[in-house]
Structures are given as structure tokens and as C-alpha cells.
Design an enzyme around this catalytic site. Structure first.
Site, short mmCIF file in Angstrom:
data_model
loop_
_atom_site.label_atom_id
_atom_site.label_comp_id
_atom_site.label_asym_id
_atom_site.label_seq_id
_atom_site.Cartn_x
_atom_site.Cartn_y
_atom_site.Cartn_z
N ASN A 11 9.03 4.62 4.91
CA ASN A 11 7.79 5.39 5.04
C ASN A 11 7.76 5.95 6.46
OD1 ASN A 11 5.22 6.40 5.25
ND2 ASN A 11 4.16 4.44 4.95
N LYS A 13 5.71 7.88 7.75
CA LYS A 13 4.34 8.10 8.23
C LYS A 13 4.27 9.48 8.90
CE LYS A 13 3.59 3.18 8.31
NZ LYS A 13 2.87 2.04 8.86
N HIS A 100 -1.81 3.31 0.46
CA HIS A 100 -1.36 2.66 1.70
C HIS A 100 -2.60 2.22 2.48
CE1 HIS A 100 0.42 1.98 5.62
NE2 HIS A 100 1.58 1.89 5.00
N GLU A 102 -3.32 2.44 5.45
CA GLU A 102 -3.80 3.44 6.41
C GLU A 102 -4.66 4.49 5.70
OE1 GLU A 102 0.07 4.21 8.05
OE2 GLU A 102 0.05 2.22 8.95
N GLU A 171 1.76 -5.21 1.29
CA GLU A 171 1.80 -4.95 2.74
C GLU A 171 0.59 -5.60 3.40
OE1 GLU A 171 4.39 -1.25 3.67
OE2 GLU A 171 2.31 -0.64 3.53
N GLY A 177 3.14 -2.58 11.59
CA GLY A 177 3.29 -1.98 12.91
C GLY A 177 2.94 -2.91 14.05
N SER A 216 6.44 -4.72 9.23
CA SER A 216 7.39 -5.12 10.28
C SER A 216 8.70 -5.68 9.73
CB SER A 216 6.75 -6.10 11.25
OG SER A 216 5.61 -5.51 11.88
P1 13P Z 1 6.02 -1.15 9.75
O1 13P Z 1 7.35 -1.45 9.10
O2 13P Z 1 6.11 -0.19 10.88
O3 13P Z 1 5.27 -2.39 10.06
O4 13P Z 1 5.16 -0.37 8.64
C1 13P Z 1 5.06 -0.91 7.37
C2 13P Z 1 4.40 0.09 6.51
O5 13P Z 1 3.23 0.35 6.64
C3 13P Z 1 5.22 0.77 5.50
O6 13P Z 1 4.44 1.48 4.61
#
Ligand code: 13P
Length: 253
Positions: A11, A13, A100, A102, A171, A177, A216
Site C-alpha cells: 500500500n 499510500k 483502511h 486512515e 491491521e 506506521g 509495520s
Molecule cells: P505500515 O506497514 O507502514 O505500518 O502500514 C501498514 C498499512 O497501513 C498498510 O495498509
């Protein structure tokens, strides 16, 4: 151990540029030589779908598939700024992330909206990667199971027997992150809960629903996570922006 083929999804982002995308994707395509061991997908910002689609098409043989990060709940019409699933399909998209954390957090997406988006994707033959996960406060309050089951139940309720066509991604919000990863045992225990819920809804076919872990995941912790019985792949954020890291996670799978 679930015998389904693993899926490693990057992803990206809101990262990238025309120039850096080319470098990143070419390095992934060049380095990715063991094509049948697992499936791989990159979920890129919408404006770059055309670029990445062309690069994937140009590669002689590649298992890397194209994914989007969101879609509209609507089919078409007066929804300024939104992108429909049929538009995504025109650019070679075969997977789309929905729900997601976010999007739930910053765009106030509800369980119901996420379910509608998943249904919309399925209706067009695009595989939704449905994200679920609890916040730190919810985990501390002992609500992890309640939250992830509620989030998944909304999708199960709406899509019915098509549920076997989805991909689920667990997740934990506190691991995204942050560098904090769920331990393999913590992740496995939530994956087992989700598997049981899918089994109850779909019976035997639930065994082939892939449940990814995200939060992560990186080149050093991927193996211990991916060898858990109910972890069928990863949804990778930061580490998917570095070709070598992404490739070593693929190699672990
Ligand atoms: P990270 O791997 O940067 O923690 O992000 C995970 C994520 O949100 C994947 O959709």
C-alpha cells in the site's frame, strides 16, 4: 496451516512521483523472479494507475498485479472527486483496498459505507481488500475481538455468499506506521477469530479467504508473522516503498 497461496500487497499510500514510481516498480519487477510462490499486488495512488499499469504490461511476465487504495460507493454521477470501480477497471485494477483505518479515521468511513464499497468492487469483479483493526484504546479496553468482528460482520451481512471472494486485512491501528508490530501470537489470535467468523458465515469456502496482516511488517519480522497458521499474507505500507524490503517480504511468503 492454511494451504491457500499467500498474497503480499503493497500500500503505497500518498507517496510517489512519476520518476520515483518508475524506479521502484522496475526494481520490483526485475527482482521478482520466483513468480509462482505467492501473489503480489501494488496499491498505488489513483493518478498513477495508468503509469503503473503500463509498466506492468510492459514487463514480459510478471505476477505483480495492480491495486487501488479506495473506490466510490456509487456507480457514476455527480460525486465530485470520486472514482468509480468501472474507471479503476479501465486501468487494469484487480484489487482495491476498502476501509483502511486512515479512511475510517480521516474520512469518517463507517462500517456500512465500507461494506457498500466492498459490494461495489465485487459486483465489478475487483477483489476488495477489506481492512479491519482496533485502536490502542480499544485493545487496552479488551475490545479487540468485538471491534474487528463488528467491522467484518457489516461486510458479511451485505455481500452474503460472495464473501469467499474478498481478502481481509487485519491491521491493528496502533501498529500502522509506528514501528510497533503485533507479535506473531497477537496477530494469529485475531486472525483465528476472523477465520472462525468467516467459517460461520461461509462454511468450507472460508478456508480459501486470505487474511493478511498489516502494521509495520518488514523484511525482518515478515517470516515470523507469515508462518502463523491463519496469516495468509501481508498488507505492507512503509516497507513496500523500498524495492529490496518488499522483495524480501515476498521471498518470505
Ligand atoms: P505500515 O506497514 O507502514 O505500518 O502500514 C501498514 C498499512 O497501513 C498498510 O495498509
Amino acid at each position: 496451516m492454511n494451504s491457500v497461496k499467500k498474497l503480499i500487497a503493497g500500500n503505497w499510500k500518498m507517496n510517489g512521483s512519476l520518476e520515483s514510481n518508475t524506479t521502484l516498480l522496475k526494481s520490483i519487477l526485475d527482482g521478482d523472479t520466483r513468480a509462482d510462490a505467492c501473489d503480489a499486488v501494488v496499491c498505488v495512488p489513483s493518478v498513477y494507475l495508468s503509469q503503473i499499469n503500463s509498466l506492468i504490461q510492459d514487463a514480459a511476465s510478471s505476477r505483480v498485479r495492480l491495486g487501488a487504495q479506495d473506490l466510490s460507493a456509487h456507480e457514476k454521477g455527480a460525486y465530485t472527486g470520486e472514482i468509480s470501480v468501472s474507471m479503476l477497471k479501465e486501468f487494469g485494477v484487480s484489487f482495491v483496498i476498502v476501509g483502511h483505518s486512515e479512511r475510517r479515521q480521516f474520512h469518517h468511513e463507517t462500517d456500512q459505507l465500507v461494506a457498500i464499497k466492498a459490494e461495489r468492487a465485487l459486483g465489478a469483479g475487483v477483489t476488495p481488500i477489506v481492512c479491519v483493526g482496533e485502536t490502542q484504546e480499544e485493545r487496552e479496553a479488551g475490545l479487540t475481538e468485538v471491534i474487528v468482528k463488528r467491522q467484518l460482520a457489516a461486510v458479511i451481512h451485505l455481500v452474503g455468499h460472495c464473501i469467499s471472494e474478498i481478502v481481509v486485512a487485519y491491521e491493528p491501528v496502533w501498529a500502522i506506521g509506528t514501528g510497533l508490530t503485533a507479535t506473531p501470537e497477537q496477530a494469529q489470535s485475531v486472525h483465528a477469530v476472523l477465520r472462525a467468523q468467516l467459517n460461520a458465515a461461509a462454511g468450507d469456502v472460508a478456508q480459501r479467504i486470505r487474511i493478511l496482516y498489516g502494521g509495520s511488517m518488514n523484511a525482518s519480522n515478515a517470516k515470523s508473522l507469515l508462518t502463523q497458521p491463519d496469516i495468509d499474507g501481508g498488507l505492507i505500507g512503509g516497507a513496500s516503498l523500498k524495492a529490496l524490503d518488499f522483495l524480501s517480504i515476498i521471498a518470505c511468503a
